[in-house]
Design an enzyme around this catalytic site. Sequence first.
Site, short mmCIF file in Angstrom:
data_model
loop_
_atom_site.label_atom_id
_atom_site.label_comp_id
_atom_site.label_asym_id
_atom_site.label_seq_id
_atom_site.Cartn_x
_atom_site.Cartn_y
_atom_site.Cartn_z
N HIS A 86 0.82 -1.20 0.00
CA HIS A 86 0.00 0.00 0.00
C HIS A 86 0.86 1.26 0.00
O HIS A 86 0.64 2.19 -0.79
CB HIS A 86 -0.92 0.00 1.23
CG HIS A 86 -1.71 1.27 1.39
ND1 HIS A 86 -1.25 2.34 2.12
CD2 HIS A 86 -2.92 1.63 0.89
CE1 HIS A 86 -2.15 3.31 2.07
NE2 HIS A 86 -3.17 2.90 1.35
N CYS B 233 -1.09 35.68 -18.47
CA CYS B 233 0.08 35.86 -17.61
C CYS B 233 -0.23 35.61 -16.14
O CYS B 233 0.61 35.87 -15.29
CB CYS B 233 0.67 37.26 -17.79
SG CYS B 233 -0.47 38.59 -17.36
N THR C 156 -5.42 36.23 -15.15
CA THR C 156 -6.43 35.32 -14.59
C THR C 156 -6.48 35.32 -13.07
O THR C 156 -7.46 34.87 -12.49
CB THR C 156 -6.21 33.89 -15.10
OG1 THR C 156 -4.85 33.50 -14.86
CG2 THR C 156 -6.52 33.79 -16.59
N ASN C 157 -5.44 35.82 -12.40
CA ASN C 157 -5.52 35.93 -10.93
C ASN C 157 -6.61 36.92 -10.54
O ASN C 157 -7.53 36.60 -9.78
CB ASN C 157 -4.17 36.38 -10.34
CG ASN C 157 -3.07 35.36 -10.57
OD1 ASN C 157 -3.33 34.23 -10.94
ND2 ASN C 157 -1.84 35.78 -10.35
N ASP C 158 -6.51 38.15 -11.07
CA ASP C 158 -7.52 39.16 -10.75
C ASP C 158 -8.85 38.85 -11.43
O ASP C 158 -9.91 39.16 -10.88
CB ASP C 158 -7.03 40.55 -11.17
CG ASP C 158 -6.25 41.24 -10.06
OD1 ASP C 158 -6.34 40.77 -8.90
OD2 ASP C 158 -5.54 42.21 -10.34
N ARG D 176 4.34 45.46 -17.64
CA ARG D 176 3.09 45.97 -17.09
C ARG D 176 3.37 47.25 -16.31
O ARG D 176 4.21 47.26 -15.40
CB ARG D 176 2.45 44.93 -16.17
CG ARG D 176 1.09 45.39 -15.61
CD ARG D 176 0.47 44.32 -14.73
NE ARG D 176 1.15 44.19 -13.46
CZ ARG D 176 0.84 43.26 -12.53
NH1 ARG D 176 -0.13 42.42 -12.77
NH2 ARG D 176 1.52 43.20 -11.41
N GLU E 200 -8.56 41.63 -17.03
CA GLU E 200 -8.66 41.08 -15.67
C GLU E 200 -9.93 41.53 -14.96
O GLU E 200 -10.08 41.29 -13.75
CB GLU E 200 -7.41 41.46 -14.85
CG GLU E 200 -7.04 42.91 -14.94
CD GLU E 200 -5.67 43.21 -14.37
OE1 GLU E 200 -5.22 42.49 -13.45
OE2 GLU E 200 -5.03 44.18 -14.83
N ARG F 62 6.46 42.71 -13.70
CA ARG F 62 5.72 43.50 -12.70
C ARG F 62 6.60 44.66 -12.25
O ARG F 62 7.47 44.48 -11.40
CB ARG F 62 5.33 42.63 -11.51
CG ARG F 62 4.57 41.36 -11.88
CD ARG F 62 4.37 40.53 -10.62
NE ARG F 62 3.76 39.24 -10.86
CZ ARG F 62 4.42 38.12 -11.18
NH1 ARG F 62 5.75 38.16 -11.31
NH2 ARG F 62 3.78 37.00 -11.37
#
Length: 730
Positions: free
Chosen positions: A280, A683, A618-620, A463, A596, A408
Amino acid sequence: MDGLKKVVEDYKELVRNVTGREFPQWPREQLDMAIRAVFDSWNTERARIYRRRERIPHDLGTAVNVCTMVFGNMGEDSGTGVAFTRDPATGHTGHYGDYLVNAQGEDVVAGIRNTMSLDDMASVHPKPFKQLEQNLRLLETHYRDLCDVEFTVERGKLWMLQTRVGKRTAPAAFRIASELVDEQLITMDEALSRVTGEQLVQLMFPQLDPDAERTLLTKGMAASPGAAVGKVVFDSPTAVEWAQRGEKVLLVRRETNPDDLSGMIASEGVLTARGGKTSHAAVVARGMGRTCVCGAEELAIDAKAKTVTVGEHTINEGDMLSIDGATGEVFLGELSVVSSPVMTYLDDGLEAGIKGQDDETVLLVKAVDRLLEHADDVRRLGVRTNADTAEDSKHARELGAEGIGLCRTEHMFLGDRRELIERVILAADDDEKQAALDALLPLQRDDFVEMLEAMDGLPVTVRLLDPPLHEFLPDLNELSVKIAVAEATGEEVSEHDRTLLAAVQRQHESNPMLGLRGVRLGLTVKGLFALQVRALAEAMAIRKAAGGDPRPEVMVPLVGSINELDLIRDEAQQIIAEVGQDKGFDLSMPIGTMIELPRAALTSERIAGSADFFSFGTNDLTQTTWGFSRDDVESSFFTHYMDKGVFTVSPFETLDQTGVGALVKLGVEGGRRGNPKIHLGICGEHGGDPASIHFFHHAGLDYVSCSPFRIPVARLEAGRAAVESEDGTA
């Protein structure tokens, strides 16, 4: 026989005491209860933990197969075993497995008895072994993959019970996929579909330093490779508790059972005193990529006293051990770790990765290289990196990055430069503010020069400043308390602190992540975005003068309206033209925006008319679509949502394809309608997540951008997405 009867009576008594009823005697009733037990097991705690880890929907359901039994415990001419058509730990060709004479199947997989190898089986039961060998080859050729087989020998006769595609370690996955191509059983596209980005990540983790001083404690079976270093714990609840408080732990057990799943997930590795390579502990650890050493017989484990003894050495709970899942060795203390051969290959090339390695490692590294190169050949998605420094940029390029998808710039204003941002915020008039901006210009320009040089010939998407200004100022509460205490104790409060407090209070927002940030900051604080665009344009000119091929791109964050983008774009183009005229170069750079906000996705067709590219943040976009703050919800109710099945995985780890993904698709479709030449990327952190990469491929994006460490994963998964796409396009 008398002993067996005694065991049966004991079991009946146990059932009577626990359930309050006699053991059922009717076969059909026994069968019905067995079937019900399997169905009921679907919702046990360990089953739910396993599904969450493997991202299996809770409503998928399970099934029951009913078949007649044969018995391996009929005497010395009987036995039972588990076999693999090749080594599931390393991928080495040739049969591999465990066998027990006069035993039932559970005796093998439970790990309560130490087993013999299949080669030993050949000496005790030669005829069944020869038949088994033939069957293993037949099964692997038919299924064209590593097969996991269970079998029983009943009074000299071999019975094949079941087969399935076998779980394997990450090294085995790559090596088996490559060697099956050489054996002409599968194509390179099929081989690419047989490995995953998560398996590649496992191969990139560090290993125990072979040159470090060490004290070998004992040696067991190498069940699942890798290096694991941690504090010894003897039960799963302790493993979970210690891991939650940030400790690295090593789960040490006589043998594991299904109830130990949570502890195995929480641990760096697993060490058992009993069990073989198909026990296992071994099978589960391999499946989840945990380092595991099994069957270390010298371990005398006292779970009650929380100690393990080997010879003169006694290890208490909390003491450090180091295990090597590739050799089965167990070492005292905390050993240092070094880069894995695969990571060395990714950093420095194939020759460096195989130099000085043994034959098994050479085959593994070559297999990884072969499959990554094929992924690069077939993938449609480009792979960029999220990087904020020249050092990260260089490393990312070594790992295969095709540019920077997100720089950033706020990270360039930290440390000693924070004081200059304070001066911008505290400026009493335009002249004072401009002086502070002028002081920042050469610093930011030099940063851009280094990054453009590191990525020469490749795109660098910069950015403009995104976070609210208060993030560059002291905390409101801390500063208020500091001044209040000084006033209460009669200390003198500096004029700077008072001015700073007034500025912090002026900038304070109840929900700053939805306040004055991104493009709103650029439109409100005069000269801030202009400074950054000018620094970038001047850096581009410097690189051109040096004979380079700089390809910067300006990205405007948090745009919700085309009017916002137009205002920034007009100002940026004017500055770029001015710098070009001043430096004697024809400067031009794409100007685009991050998508965003839901409104940006819904109005993407209009926004695309003023954008050269979109990059989906895609975070925000996840935060604004769901309406929650990542930092707050992950520490508050996410655990409850996972337990209750609202999420099977965090939407910040893998893209919420139903909700956020729908907005991405709208943004892509609208963007291409508004500007057929628009370039589309992503991003957010999802750019390095395997499942999300497949979604972005099908959504029609042009590239993904992720952290440097995830670049090889993104390359591999982008290739897999291409060969696995329904339309077959690459």
